[in-house]
Write an enzyme that holds these catalytic residues in place. Sequence first.
Site, PDB file in Angstrom:
ATOM      1  CG  ASP A 152      -0.294  -0.224   2.532  1.00  0.00           C
ATOM      2  OD1 ASP A 152       0.713  -0.954   2.579  1.00  0.00           O
ATOM      3  OD2 ASP A 152      -0.762   0.325   3.542  1.00  0.00           O
TER       4      ASP A 152
ATOM      5  CD  GLU B 253       3.072  -1.683   7.526  1.00  0.00           C
ATOM      6  OE1 GLU B 253       3.345  -1.873   8.726  1.00  0.00           O
ATOM      7  OE2 GLU B 253       3.133  -0.552   7.000  1.00  0.00           O
TER       8      GLU B 253
END
Length: 390
Positions: A79, A136
Amino acid sequence: MNIPAEVDRLKDEMVRWRRHLHARPELGFEEVDTARFVADVLREKGIDVVEGIGRTGLVGTLKGKHGKGPSLGLRADMDALPMTEARALPYASRVPGRMHACGHDGHMATLLGAAAALSSTRNFAGTVHFIFQPAEEGQGGALAMLADGLFDSFPCDEIYAYHNSERPFGQVVVYDTVVAAAADRFTITIRGRGGHAATPHLAIDPLPIAARILLAIEGLPGRLTDASSPAVVTVGSLHAGDAFNTIPDQATLIGTVRCFDEDVRLKLEQAIRRIADSEAAAHGATARIAHETLFAPTVNSAMHAGFVREAAAEVAGTDAIRRNPPPELGSEDFSFMLQSRPGCYFLVGQGDAEHQAVAHDVNYDFNDRILPIAAGIFVRLVERRLAPGA
Ligand SMILES: [Zn+2]
Ligand SMILES: [Zn+2]
Protein backbone atom coordinates in the site's frame (compact mmCIF):
# COMPACT_ATOMS: atom_id res chain seq x y z
CA MET A 1 28.96 -6.71 -2.65
CA ASN A 2 28.43 -10.26 -3.80
CA ILE A 3 25.06 -10.13 -5.57
CA PRO A 4 23.92 -13.56 -6.87
CA ALA A 5 24.31 -13.62 -10.69
CA GLU A 6 20.64 -14.54 -11.24
CA VAL A 7 19.62 -11.45 -9.22
CA ASP A 8 22.16 -9.18 -10.90
CA ARG A 9 20.68 -10.09 -14.28
CA LEU A 10 17.29 -8.75 -13.11
CA LYS A 11 18.69 -5.43 -11.83
CA ASP A 12 17.21 -3.21 -14.55
CA GLU A 13 13.91 -5.09 -14.61
CA MET A 14 13.49 -4.60 -10.85
CA VAL A 15 14.02 -0.86 -11.28
CA ARG A 16 11.39 -0.79 -14.05
CA TRP A 17 8.86 -2.67 -11.84
CA ARG A 18 9.59 -0.36 -8.91
CA ARG A 19 9.10 2.81 -10.92
CA HIS A 20 5.96 1.46 -12.63
CA LEU A 21 4.47 0.81 -9.17
CA HIS A 22 5.75 4.12 -7.80
CA ALA A 23 3.85 6.07 -10.48
CA ARG A 24 0.59 4.20 -9.67
CA PRO A 25 0.17 4.26 -5.89
CA GLU A 26 -2.95 2.76 -4.31
CA LEU A 27 -4.11 2.95 -0.69
CA GLY A 28 -4.67 0.00 1.64
CA PHE A 29 -7.25 -2.55 0.41
CA GLU A 30 -7.50 -0.60 -2.86
CA GLU A 31 -4.39 -2.22 -4.41
CA VAL A 32 -6.34 -3.62 -7.39
CA ASP A 33 -4.06 -2.55 -10.27
CA THR A 34 -1.02 -3.17 -8.07
CA ALA A 35 -2.13 -6.74 -7.34
CA ARG A 36 -2.85 -7.38 -11.02
CA PHE A 37 0.60 -6.10 -12.01
CA VAL A 38 2.32 -8.24 -9.37
CA ALA A 39 0.30 -11.32 -10.36
CA ASP A 40 1.13 -10.80 -14.05
CA VAL A 41 4.87 -10.55 -13.37
CA LEU A 42 4.83 -13.63 -11.12
CA ARG A 43 2.97 -15.72 -13.74
CA GLU A 44 5.26 -14.49 -16.51
CA LYS A 45 8.16 -15.76 -14.37
CA GLY A 46 6.57 -19.21 -14.02
CA ILE A 47 5.16 -18.86 -10.52
CA ASP A 48 1.67 -20.07 -9.45
CA VAL A 49 -0.50 -17.26 -8.07
CA VAL A 50 -3.58 -17.19 -5.85
CA GLU A 51 -5.26 -13.79 -5.64
CA GLY A 52 -7.79 -12.37 -3.20
CA ILE A 53 -6.13 -13.44 0.06
CA GLY A 54 -6.98 -10.68 2.57
CA ARG A 55 -9.04 -8.85 -0.09
CA THR A 56 -6.34 -7.33 -2.37
CA GLY A 57 -3.48 -9.56 -1.17
CA LEU A 58 -1.97 -12.42 -3.19
CA VAL A 59 0.46 -15.30 -2.80
CA GLY A 60 2.88 -16.76 -5.35
CA THR A 61 4.16 -20.29 -4.82
CA LEU A 62 7.32 -21.89 -6.20
CA LYS A 63 8.64 -25.41 -5.61
CA GLY A 64 12.35 -26.21 -5.74
CA LYS A 65 13.87 -28.72 -8.20
CA HIS A 66 15.30 -30.90 -5.42
CA GLY A 67 11.98 -32.34 -4.20
CA LYS A 68 10.34 -32.17 -0.81
CA GLY A 69 11.49 -29.89 1.97
CA PRO A 70 10.26 -27.25 4.41
CA SER A 71 8.18 -24.23 3.42
CA LEU A 72 9.35 -20.67 3.75
CA GLY A 73 7.38 -17.42 3.41
CA LEU A 74 8.76 -14.10 2.13
CA ARG A 75 6.49 -11.09 2.52
CA ALA A 76 6.23 -7.62 0.94
CA ASP A 77 3.67 -4.90 1.65
CA MET A 78 1.77 -3.17 -1.16
CA ASP A 79 0.00 0.00 0.00
CA ALA A 80 0.80 3.68 -0.52
CA LEU A 81 0.00 6.67 1.72
CA PRO A 82 -2.58 9.50 1.39
CA MET A 83 0.03 12.19 0.62
CA THR A 84 1.03 14.26 -2.39
CA GLU A 85 4.55 13.72 -3.69
CA ALA A 86 6.68 16.89 -3.58
CA ARG A 87 9.43 15.97 -6.06
CA ALA A 88 9.01 16.02 -9.84
CA LEU A 89 10.72 12.68 -10.46
CA PRO A 90 10.26 11.26 -14.00
CA TYR A 91 8.34 8.34 -12.46
CA ALA A 92 6.54 10.44 -9.78
CA SER A 93 3.05 9.55 -8.58
CA ARG A 94 0.39 10.21 -11.22
CA VAL A 95 -2.31 10.38 -8.56
CA PRO A 96 -2.62 13.56 -6.47
CA GLY A 97 -3.01 12.71 -2.78
CA ARG A 98 -1.43 9.26 -3.21
CA MET A 99 2.23 8.45 -2.78
CA HIS A 100 4.50 5.47 -2.22
CA ALA A 101 6.21 7.34 0.63
CA CYS A 102 7.16 4.28 2.67
CA GLY A 103 8.97 2.34 -0.07
CA HIS A 104 6.44 -0.46 -0.38
CA ASP A 105 6.90 -0.07 -4.17
CA GLY A 106 10.52 -1.09 -3.56
CA HIS A 107 9.57 -3.98 -1.28
CA MET A 108 7.29 -5.39 -4.00
CA ALA A 109 9.99 -5.00 -6.68
CA THR A 110 12.47 -6.72 -4.36
CA LEU A 111 10.20 -9.68 -3.79
CA LEU A 112 9.37 -9.92 -7.51
CA GLY A 113 13.11 -9.95 -8.21
CA ALA A 114 13.75 -12.67 -5.63
CA ALA A 115 10.83 -14.70 -7.03
CA ALA A 116 12.06 -14.36 -10.62
CA ALA A 117 15.64 -15.25 -9.65
CA LEU A 118 14.57 -18.30 -7.64
CA SER A 119 12.26 -19.39 -10.46
CA SER A 120 15.18 -19.28 -12.90
CA THR A 121 17.33 -21.63 -10.77
CA ARG A 122 14.91 -23.45 -8.42
CA ASN A 123 18.03 -24.53 -6.60
CA PHE A 124 16.31 -25.61 -3.39
CA ALA A 125 14.22 -28.39 -1.84
CA GLY A 126 10.73 -27.51 -0.61
CA THR A 127 8.44 -24.56 -1.20
CA VAL A 128 8.65 -20.78 -1.15
CA HIS A 129 5.52 -18.64 -0.76
CA PHE A 130 5.82 -15.04 -1.94
CA ILE A 131 3.31 -13.15 0.19
CA PHE A 132 2.13 -9.77 -1.13
CA GLN A 133 0.24 -8.12 1.72
CA PRO A 134 -2.17 -5.17 1.39
CA ALA A 135 -2.88 -2.35 3.84
CA GLU A 136 0.19 -2.33 6.08
CA GLU A 137 -0.22 1.33 7.13
CA GLY A 138 -2.53 0.75 10.09
CA GLN A 139 -5.51 -0.83 8.33
CA GLY A 140 -4.87 -4.43 9.31
CA GLY A 141 -3.76 -6.04 6.05
CA ALA A 142 -1.69 -8.74 7.79
CA LEU A 143 -4.64 -9.67 10.01
CA ALA A 144 -6.92 -9.79 6.95
CA MET A 145 -4.60 -12.31 5.26
CA LEU A 146 -4.35 -14.37 8.46
CA ALA A 147 -8.15 -14.33 8.84
CA ASP A 148 -8.37 -15.66 5.26
CA GLY A 149 -6.31 -18.68 6.33
CA LEU A 150 -2.97 -17.54 4.90
CA PHE A 151 -0.89 -20.12 6.79
CA ASP A 152 -3.50 -22.90 6.36
CA SER A 153 -3.60 -22.51 2.56
CA PHE A 154 0.12 -21.68 2.29
CA PRO A 155 1.88 -23.42 5.20
CA CYS A 156 5.11 -21.67 6.19
CA ASP A 157 7.61 -23.11 8.68
CA GLU A 158 9.32 -19.74 8.88
CA ILE A 159 8.71 -16.23 7.49
CA TYR A 160 10.83 -13.22 6.56
CA ALA A 161 10.33 -9.61 5.51
CA TYR A 162 12.38 -6.44 5.28
CA HIS A 163 11.91 -2.69 5.32
CA ASN A 164 14.10 0.01 3.82
CA SER A 165 15.66 2.32 6.41
CA GLU A 166 17.20 5.80 6.49
CA ARG A 167 20.44 4.21 7.78
CA PRO A 168 23.55 4.43 5.56
CA PHE A 169 23.31 2.70 2.17
CA GLY A 170 23.94 -1.03 2.30
CA GLN A 171 23.76 -1.50 6.07
CA VAL A 172 21.74 -4.55 7.07
CA VAL A 173 20.19 -4.24 10.53
CA VAL A 174 19.11 -7.42 12.28
CA TYR A 175 17.58 -7.67 15.76
CA ASP A 176 17.57 -10.89 17.79
CA THR A 177 14.27 -10.13 19.49
CA VAL A 178 12.09 -7.04 19.41
CA VAL A 179 12.53 -4.80 16.34
CA ALA A 180 9.46 -2.55 16.19
CA ALA A 181 6.96 -1.18 18.69
CA ALA A 182 3.36 -2.02 19.44
CA ALA A 183 0.95 0.78 18.55
CA ASP A 184 -2.55 1.13 20.02
CA ARG A 185 -5.16 3.78 19.34
CA PHE A 186 -7.62 4.81 22.02
CA THR A 187 -10.62 7.12 21.97
CA ILE A 188 -12.09 8.34 25.27
CA THR A 189 -15.44 10.11 25.17
CA ILE A 190 -16.45 11.87 28.38
CA ARG A 191 -20.17 12.55 28.66
CA GLY A 192 -21.22 15.20 31.16
CA ARG A 193 -24.12 17.65 31.06
CA GLY A 194 -23.96 20.91 29.13
CA GLY A 195 -25.03 24.26 30.46
CA HIS A 196 -24.31 27.97 30.78
CA ALA A 197 -20.73 28.98 31.54
CA ALA A 198 -22.07 31.21 34.36
CA THR A 199 -23.76 28.30 36.17
CA PRO A 200 -21.31 25.40 36.16
CA HIS A 201 -22.91 24.05 39.36
CA LEU A 202 -25.96 23.12 37.27
CA ALA A 203 -23.86 21.29 34.66
CA ILE A 204 -21.34 18.45 34.63
CA ASP A 205 -18.38 19.97 32.81
CA PRO A 206 -16.50 17.31 30.80
CA LEU A 207 -13.52 19.60 30.11
CA PRO A 208 -11.69 19.50 33.47
CA ILE A 209 -12.36 15.75 33.58
CA ALA A 210 -10.73 15.33 30.16
CA ALA A 211 -7.80 17.50 31.28
CA ARG A 212 -7.25 15.37 34.41
CA ILE A 213 -7.41 12.17 32.36
CA LEU A 214 -4.89 13.55 29.84
CA LEU A 215 -2.36 14.48 32.52
CA ALA A 216 -2.84 11.20 34.37
CA ILE A 217 -2.45 8.85 31.40
CA GLU A 218 0.48 10.67 29.76
CA GLY A 219 2.27 10.31 33.10
CA LEU A 220 1.86 6.52 33.26
CA PRO A 221 5.01 5.33 31.40
CA GLY A 222 7.92 5.12 33.77
CA ARG A 223 5.62 5.30 36.84
CA LEU A 224 3.21 2.45 36.27
CA THR A 225 5.59 0.64 33.92
CA ASP A 226 9.25 -0.28 34.31
CA ALA A 227 11.35 2.65 33.06
CA SER A 228 13.83 0.22 31.49
CA SER A 229 11.13 -0.86 28.98
CA PRO A 230 10.42 2.15 26.71
CA ALA A 231 6.80 3.26 26.44
CA VAL A 232 4.95 6.43 25.44
CA VAL A 233 1.33 7.55 25.84
CA THR A 234 0.41 10.55 23.69
CA VAL A 235 -2.96 12.25 23.35
CA GLY A 236 -2.89 13.69 19.84
CA SER A 237 -6.40 15.07 19.71
CA LEU A 238 -8.59 16.72 22.35
CA HIS A 239 -11.97 18.14 21.32
CA ALA A 240 -14.72 19.78 23.35
CA GLY A 241 -17.08 22.69 22.93
CA ASP A 242 -17.41 25.54 20.43
CA ALA A 243 -18.31 28.64 22.47
CA PHE A 244 -16.59 30.65 25.21
CA ASN A 245 -19.75 30.92 27.29
CA THR A 246 -21.10 27.39 27.06
CA ILE A 247 -20.28 24.16 28.87
CA PRO A 248 -20.39 21.36 26.29
CA ASP A 249 -21.99 17.94 26.76
CA GLN A 250 -18.92 15.95 25.93
CA ALA A 251 -15.16 15.91 25.43
CA THR A 252 -13.17 13.47 23.32
CA LEU A 253 -9.52 12.48 23.66
CA ILE A 254 -7.79 10.40 20.95
CA GLY A 255 -4.30 9.07 21.49
CA THR A 256 -1.79 6.30 21.05
CA VAL A 257 0.27 3.93 23.18
CA ARG A 258 3.71 2.84 21.89
CA CYS A 259 5.86 0.21 23.59
CA PHE A 260 7.95 -2.90 22.91
CA ASP A 261 6.44 -5.36 25.32
CA GLU A 262 2.99 -6.99 25.27
CA ASP A 263 2.74 -6.98 29.10
CA VAL A 264 3.55 -3.26 29.20
CA ARG A 265 0.97 -2.65 26.48
CA LEU A 266 -1.73 -4.52 28.38
CA LYS A 267 -0.90 -2.77 31.66
CA LEU A 268 -1.17 0.65 30.00
CA GLU A 269 -4.45 -0.23 28.29
CA GLN A 270 -5.96 -1.37 31.60
CA ALA A 271 -4.72 1.74 33.42
CA ILE A 272 -6.10 4.09 30.74
CA ARG A 273 -9.51 2.41 31.03
CA ARG A 274 -9.38 2.53 34.85
CA ILE A 275 -8.36 6.21 35.03
CA ALA A 276 -10.91 7.35 32.45
CA ASP A 277 -13.73 5.44 34.16
CA SER A 278 -12.89 6.55 37.68
CA GLU A 279 -12.17 10.21 36.86
CA ALA A 280 -15.47 10.44 34.99
CA ALA A 281 -17.38 8.66 37.74
CA ALA A 282 -15.79 10.81 40.46
CA HIS A 283 -17.37 13.87 38.83
CA GLY A 284 -20.72 12.39 37.90
CA ALA A 285 -19.88 11.88 34.23
CA THR A 286 -19.42 8.72 32.19
CA ALA A 287 -16.52 7.61 29.98
CA ARG A 288 -16.77 5.49 26.85
CA ILE A 289 -13.42 3.98 25.88
CA ALA A 290 -12.48 2.35 22.58
CA HIS A 291 -9.01 0.84 22.59
CA GLU A 292 -7.59 -1.08 19.61
CA THR A 293 -4.24 -2.63 18.86
CA LEU A 294 -3.14 -1.50 15.39
CA PHE A 295 0.25 -3.19 15.60
CA ALA A 296 1.60 -5.85 17.95
CA PRO A 297 5.28 -5.57 18.96
CA THR A 298 7.39 -7.01 16.13
CA VAL A 299 9.47 -9.77 17.70
CA ASN A 300 12.06 -11.82 15.83
CA SER A 301 13.22 -15.32 16.67
CA ALA A 302 16.93 -15.13 17.57
CA MET A 303 17.62 -18.31 15.59
CA HIS A 304 16.00 -16.98 12.41
CA ALA A 305 17.69 -13.59 12.90
CA GLY A 306 20.95 -15.56 12.80
CA PHE A 307 19.99 -17.09 9.44
CA VAL A 308 19.33 -13.61 8.01
CA ARG A 309 22.71 -12.37 9.27
CA GLU A 310 24.48 -15.30 7.56
CA ALA A 311 22.67 -14.74 4.25
CA ALA A 312 23.21 -10.97 4.47
CA ALA A 313 26.91 -11.39 5.24
CA GLU A 314 27.26 -13.53 2.10
CA VAL A 315 25.64 -10.80 -0.04
CA ALA A 316 26.70 -7.53 1.63
CA GLY A 317 29.76 -8.59 3.66
CA THR A 318 30.07 -8.93 7.45
CA ASP A 319 31.02 -5.24 7.83
CA ALA A 320 27.55 -4.27 6.59
CA ILE A 321 25.74 -6.10 9.40
CA ARG A 322 24.48 -4.18 12.44
CA ARG A 323 23.25 -6.41 15.26
CA ASN A 324 20.75 -5.05 17.82
CA PRO A 325 21.25 -1.26 17.66
CA PRO A 326 18.80 0.66 19.93
CA PRO A 327 15.33 0.03 18.45
CA GLU A 328 13.07 2.84 17.23
CA LEU A 329 9.41 3.31 18.18
CA GLY A 330 8.07 2.68 14.67
CA SER A 331 5.50 -0.05 14.09
CA GLU A 332 4.97 -2.80 11.54
CA ASP A 333 2.07 -5.14 11.00
CA PHE A 334 4.28 -8.09 9.94
CA SER A 335 4.23 -8.35 13.77
CA PHE A 336 0.92 -10.25 13.53
CA MET A 337 2.42 -12.79 11.13
CA LEU A 338 5.44 -13.19 13.43
CA GLN A 339 3.02 -13.95 16.28
CA SER A 340 1.89 -17.08 14.44
CA ARG A 341 5.13 -18.19 12.69
CA PRO A 342 8.78 -17.76 13.71
CA GLY A 343 10.98 -15.62 11.53
CA CYS A 344 12.79 -12.34 11.15
CA TYR A 345 12.02 -8.79 10.01
CA PHE A 346 15.19 -6.90 9.07
CA LEU A 347 16.17 -3.48 7.74
CA VAL A 348 18.31 -2.45 4.77
CA GLY A 349 19.83 1.04 4.86
CA GLN A 350 19.24 3.20 1.78
CA GLY A 351 20.70 6.53 2.89
CA ASP A 352 22.98 8.20 0.34
CA ALA A 353 23.35 11.72 -1.09
CA GLU A 354 20.12 11.43 -3.15
CA HIS A 355 18.12 9.61 -0.47
CA GLN A 356 18.13 11.69 2.71
CA ALA A 357 14.36 12.04 3.23
CA VAL A 358 12.84 9.63 5.74
CA ALA A 359 9.80 7.46 5.05
CA HIS A 360 6.41 9.25 5.20
CA ASP A 361 8.06 12.52 4.04
CA VAL A 362 6.72 14.14 0.84
CA ASN A 363 10.32 14.21 -0.47
CA TYR A 364 10.95 10.52 0.19
CA ASP A 365 11.90 8.08 -2.57
CA PHE A 366 12.92 4.42 -2.36
CA ASN A 367 16.56 3.87 -3.33
CA ASP A 368 16.69 1.48 -6.30
CA ARG A 369 20.30 0.58 -5.45
CA ILE A 370 19.13 -1.59 -2.55
CA LEU A 371 16.90 -3.76 -4.78
CA PRO A 372 19.63 -6.29 -5.71
CA ILE A 373 20.97 -6.35 -2.13
CA ALA A 374 17.64 -7.15 -0.52
CA ALA A 375 16.59 -9.57 -3.29
CA GLY A 376 20.03 -11.22 -3.02
CA ILE A 377 19.57 -11.71 0.73
CA PHE A 378 16.15 -13.34 0.15
CA VAL A 379 17.62 -15.66 -2.51
CA ARG A 380 20.57 -16.74 -0.34
CA LEU A 381 18.26 -17.18 2.65
CA VAL A 382 16.04 -19.57 0.66
CA GLU A 383 19.01 -21.53 -0.73
CA ARG A 384 20.51 -21.91 2.76
CA ARG A 385 17.30 -22.75 4.63
CA LEU A 386 15.95 -25.05 1.91
CA ALA A 387 19.27 -26.65 0.91
CA PRO A 388 18.75 -30.25 -0.30
CA GLY A 389 19.33 -32.65 2.59
CA ALA A 390 19.47 -29.81 5.16
ZN1 LIG B 1 4.92 3.41 6.50
ZN1 LIG C 1 6.42 0.81 5.44
